[in-house]
Motif scaffolding. Sequence first.
Motif, PDB file in Angstrom:
ATOM      1  N   MET A   1      10.931  11.802  11.804  1.00 58.29           N
ATOM      2  CA  MET A   1      11.482  10.665  11.028  1.00 58.29           C
ATOM      3  C   MET A   1      11.312   9.478  11.753  1.00 58.29           C
ATOM      4  SD  MET A   1      13.686  10.550   7.561  1.00 58.29           S
ATOM      5  CE  MET A   1      15.074   9.478   7.748  1.00 58.29           C
ATOM      6  N   LYS A   2      11.071   8.046  10.899  1.00 55.67           N
ATOM      7  CA  LYS A   2      11.137   7.195  11.714  1.00 55.67           C
ATOM      8  C   LYS A   2      11.889   6.063  10.623  1.00 55.67           C
ATOM      9  CE  LYS A   2       8.265   7.643  15.061  1.00 55.67           C
ATOM     10  NZ  LYS A   2       8.790   7.841  16.694  1.00 55.67           N
ATOM     11  N   SER A   3      12.106   5.063  11.336  1.00 57.36           N
ATOM     12  CA  SER A   3      12.893   3.876  10.373  1.00 57.36           C
ATOM     13  C   SER A   3      12.244   2.581  10.819  1.00 57.36           C
ATOM     14  CB  SER A   3      14.259   3.876  10.471  1.00 57.36           C
ATOM     15  OG  SER A   3      14.804   3.310  11.720  1.00 57.36           O
ATOM     16  N   LEU A   4      12.074   1.953   9.565  1.00 55.11           N
ATOM     17  CA  LEU A   4      11.384   0.589  10.167  1.00 55.11           C
ATOM     18  C   LEU A   4      12.319  -0.694   9.269  1.00 55.11           C
ATOM     19  CD1 LEU A   4       8.773  -1.292  10.869  1.00 55.11           C
ATOM     20  CD2 LEU A   4       7.925  -0.860   8.533  1.00 55.11           C
ATOM     21  N   ILE A 118       6.224  -4.188   2.479  1.00 54.30           N
ATOM     22  CA  ILE A 118       7.213  -3.409   1.869  1.00 54.30           C
ATOM     23  C   ILE A 118       6.647  -2.711   0.613  1.00 54.30           C
ATOM     24  CG2 ILE A 118       9.542  -3.399   0.703  1.00 54.30           C
ATOM     25  CD1 ILE A 118      10.289  -5.745   2.709  1.00 54.30           C
ATOM     26  N   LEU A 119       5.993  -3.662  -0.123  1.00 52.29           N
ATOM     27  CA  LEU A 119       5.779  -2.991  -1.535  1.00 52.29           C
ATOM     28  C   LEU A 119       4.208  -1.965  -1.421  1.00 52.29           C
ATOM     29  CD1 LEU A 119       5.831  -6.384  -3.505  1.00 52.29           C
ATOM     30  CD2 LEU A 119       7.568  -4.303  -3.419  1.00 52.29           C
ATOM     31  N   MET A 120       3.697  -2.125  -0.374  1.00 50.21           N
ATOM     32  CA  MET A 120       2.592  -1.398  -0.152  1.00 50.21           C
ATOM     33  C   MET A 120       3.344   0.251   0.389  1.00 50.21           C
ATOM     34  SD  MET A 120      -0.443  -3.356   1.883  1.00 50.21           S
ATOM     35  CE  MET A 120      -1.553  -2.054   2.187  1.00 50.21           C
ATOM     36  N   LEU A 121       4.353   0.186   1.257  1.00 47.02           N
ATOM     37  CA  LEU A 121       5.024   1.214   1.950  1.00 47.02           C
ATOM     38  C   LEU A 121       5.788   2.163   1.150  1.00 47.02           C
ATOM     39  CD1 LEU A 121       5.829   0.030   5.477  1.00 47.02           C
ATOM     40  CD2 LEU A 121       3.667   1.242   4.802  1.00 47.02           C
ATOM     41  N   VAL A 122       6.416   1.597   0.276  1.00 47.96           N
ATOM     42  CA  VAL A 122       7.327   2.066  -0.693  1.00 47.96           C
ATOM     43  C   VAL A 122       6.683   2.190  -2.148  1.00 47.96           C
ATOM     44  CG1 VAL A 122       9.859   1.979  -1.946  1.00 47.96           C
ATOM     45  CG2 VAL A 122       9.545   1.018   0.493  1.00 47.96           C
ATOM     46  N   PRO A 123       6.445   3.433  -2.449  1.00 48.67           N
ATOM     47  CA  PRO A 123       5.894   3.689  -3.848  1.00 48.67           C
ATOM     48  C   PRO A 123       6.625   3.343  -4.971  1.00 48.67           C
ATOM     49  CG  PRO A 123       6.564   5.880  -2.942  1.00 48.67           C
ATOM     50  CD  PRO A 123       6.987   4.869  -1.792  1.00 48.67           C
ATOM     51  N   SER A 141      15.462 -14.773   5.798  1.00 53.90           N
ATOM     52  CA  SER A 141      16.597 -13.997   6.398  1.00 53.90           C
ATOM     53  C   SER A 141      17.008 -12.664   5.707  1.00 53.90           C
ATOM     54  CB  SER A 141      17.804 -14.729   6.712  1.00 53.90           C
ATOM     55  OG  SER A 141      17.635 -15.632   7.464  1.00 53.90           O
ATOM     56  N   ALA A 142      16.198 -12.064   4.816  1.00 53.08           N
ATOM     57  CA  ALA A 142      16.334 -10.844   4.161  1.00 53.08           C
ATOM     58  C   ALA A 142      16.052  -9.647   5.123  1.00 53.08           C
ATOM     59  CB  ALA A 142      15.690 -10.657   2.705  1.00 53.08           C
ATOM     60  N   LEU A 143      16.577  -8.649   4.796  1.00 58.19           N
ATOM     61  CA  LEU A 143      16.484  -7.430   5.846  1.00 58.19           C
ATOM     62  C   LEU A 143      16.168  -6.324   4.921  1.00 58.19           C
ATOM     63  CD1 LEU A 143      17.810  -6.623   9.093  1.00 58.19           C
ATOM     64  CD2 LEU A 143      17.914  -4.899   7.122  1.00 58.19           C
ATOM     65  N   ALA A 144      15.162  -5.409   5.247  1.00 55.66           N
ATOM     66  CA  ALA A 144      14.983  -4.365   4.481  1.00 55.66           C
ATOM     67  C   ALA A 144      14.767  -3.158   5.449  1.00 55.66           C
ATOM     68  CB  ALA A 144      13.531  -4.309   3.651  1.00 55.66           C
ATOM     69  N   ARG A 145      15.423  -2.194   5.163  1.00 52.88           N
ATOM     70  CA  ARG A 145      15.619  -0.913   6.040  1.00 52.88           C
ATOM     71  C   ARG A 145      14.507   0.031   5.488  1.00 52.88           C
ATOM     72  NH1 ARG A 145      17.513  -0.205  11.621  1.00 52.88           N
ATOM     73  NH2 ARG A 145      17.942   2.030  11.735  1.00 52.88           N
ATOM     74  N   LEU A 146      13.673   0.778   5.777  1.00 52.15           N
ATOM     75  CA  LEU A 146      12.861   1.897   5.362  1.00 52.15           C
ATOM     76  C   LEU A 146      12.987   2.934   6.269  1.00 52.15           C
ATOM     77  CD1 LEU A 146       9.585  -0.250   4.438  1.00 52.15           C
ATOM     78  CD2 LEU A 146      11.728  -0.060   3.095  1.00 52.15           C
ATOM     79  N   ASP A 147      13.121   4.221   5.482  1.00 54.09           N
ATOM     80  CA  ASP A 147      13.035   5.595   6.053  1.00 54.09           C
ATOM     81  C   ASP A 147      11.520   6.251   5.977  1.00 54.09           C
ATOM     82  OD1 ASP A 147      15.501   5.672   7.105  1.00 54.09           O
ATOM     83  OD2 ASP A 147      16.148   6.337   5.464  1.00 54.09           O
ATOM     84  N   LEU A 156       1.489   5.970  10.067  1.00 59.72           N
ATOM     85  CA  LEU A 156       2.176   4.952   8.807  1.00 59.72           C
ATOM     86  C   LEU A 156       0.721   4.589   7.914  1.00 59.72           C
ATOM     87  CD1 LEU A 156       4.296   2.792   7.828  1.00 59.72           C
ATOM     88  CD2 LEU A 156       3.211   1.113   9.378  1.00 59.72           C
ATOM     89  N   ASP A 157       1.321   4.776   6.581  1.00 57.05           N
ATOM     90  CA  ASP A 157       0.164   4.544   5.697  1.00 57.05           C
ATOM     91  C   ASP A 157       0.895   4.156   4.566  1.00 57.05           C
ATOM     92  OD1 ASP A 157      -2.197   4.540   4.173  1.00 57.05           O
ATOM     93  OD2 ASP A 157      -2.826   6.694   4.857  1.00 57.05           O
ATOM     94  N   ILE A 158       0.230   3.796   3.307  1.00 53.22           N
ATOM     95  CA  ILE A 158       0.949   3.353   2.112  1.00 53.22           C
ATOM     96  C   ILE A 158       1.648   4.575   1.457  1.00 53.22           C
ATOM     97  CG2 ILE A 158      -0.883   1.410   1.846  1.00 53.22           C
ATOM     98  CD1 ILE A 158      -2.136   3.187  -0.530  1.00 53.22           C
ATOM     99  N   ASP A 159       2.675   4.179   0.692  1.00 55.49           N
ATOM    100  CA  ASP A 159       3.475   5.034  -0.048  1.00 55.49           C
ATOM    101  C   ASP A 159       4.273   6.103   0.581  1.00 55.49           C
ATOM    102  OD1 ASP A 159       2.725   3.597  -2.448  1.00 55.49           O
ATOM    103  OD2 ASP A 159       1.337   5.044  -2.800  1.00 55.49           O
ATOM    104  N   VAL A 160       4.403   5.974   2.068  1.00 54.45           N
ATOM    105  CA  VAL A 160       5.075   6.850   2.915  1.00 54.45           C
ATOM    106  C   VAL A 160       6.808   6.556   3.280  1.00 54.45           C
ATOM    107  CG1 VAL A 160       3.016   7.423   3.913  1.00 54.45           C
ATOM    108  CG2 VAL A 160       4.543   5.808   5.225  1.00 54.45           C
ATOM    109  N   ALA A 161       7.194   5.460   2.491  1.00 58.40           N
ATOM    110  CA  ALA A 161       8.563   5.095   2.734  1.00 58.40           C
ATOM    111  C   ALA A 161       9.392   4.878   1.693  1.00 58.40           C
ATOM    112  CB  ALA A 161       8.521   3.654   3.441  1.00 58.40           C
ATOM    113  N   ARG A 162      10.630   4.983   2.057  1.00 57.56           N
ATOM    114  CA  ARG A 162      11.794   4.843   0.891  1.00 57.56           C
ATOM    115  C   ARG A 162      12.837   3.919   1.543  1.00 57.56           C
ATOM    116  NH1 ARG A 162      12.140   9.561   3.245  1.00 57.56           N
ATOM    117  NH2 ARG A 162      14.092  10.244   4.101  1.00 57.56           N
TER     118      ARG A 162
END
Length: 183
Positions: A1-4, A118-123, A141-147, A156-162
Motif C-alpha cells: 500500500m502507498k500513500s500520496l 485527485i479526481l482521476m485517482l479517486v473513483p 494550500s489545500a492538502l489531500a491525502r490518498l491511500d 499508479l492508474d485511474i480509480d485506484v485511490a481513496r
Amino acid sequence: MKSLTILRHAKSGWDVAVERDFDRPINKRGARGAELIGQWLKRQKLPVDRIIASPAVRVTETLDIFQPAAGLDALEPHWDRRIYLASAATLIDVIRDTGRDAGHLLISGHNPGLEDLILMLVPETPGDDLRARVEEKLPTSALARLDLDIADWHGLDIDVARFADFIRPRDLDPALAPAMDDD
C-alpha cells in the motif's frame, strides 16, 4: 500500500510585478495557509518519505514554510519542471517516474492539474463528501491525502485511490476563507 499527499501551492501574490508567471511569489495570506497546513500534517503524524515538486517560485516558497511546520525540513524536494502547470496525465507520469521506493510520497504543484489528478485517482462514490469538496475546488494550500492499493508507483492508474484526508486552510482558520473566488 502507498500513500500520496497532494499539496497545492500557497496563495500567490498577484500584486507583485513579475516577468513570468513561473516567478510569481506567495503572499502573506498564502504563507499563513502553508504554515497551518504544515502544522496540521505534523499533528496528524502522517509520514512523508519523498517530496516531488514544481520548481516555480510559489511552490518553492510554499515548501520553505510548509516543510519546517510539518517537521519535514530534513527532506530535500526533487524539483521537476514537468510539474509546472502539468495535466493530470503528466502528473501521473511524474509520480510513476520519481516515486521510486517511497511508501509515502508528497507532490506539490498547481491547478488545474492537481485537482484533476485527485479526481482521476479517486473513483466517484455516492456520498463521498471529500471528493465533492475537491470537485468544488482545490484551493491554495489545500492538502489531500490518498491511500492507494498498489505495491509500486509504476502501478499508479485511474480509480485506484481513496481519500484518507482533505484539509484546507479555511478549515483551520476561518479568517483564511476567500471573500470571493480569489485564488
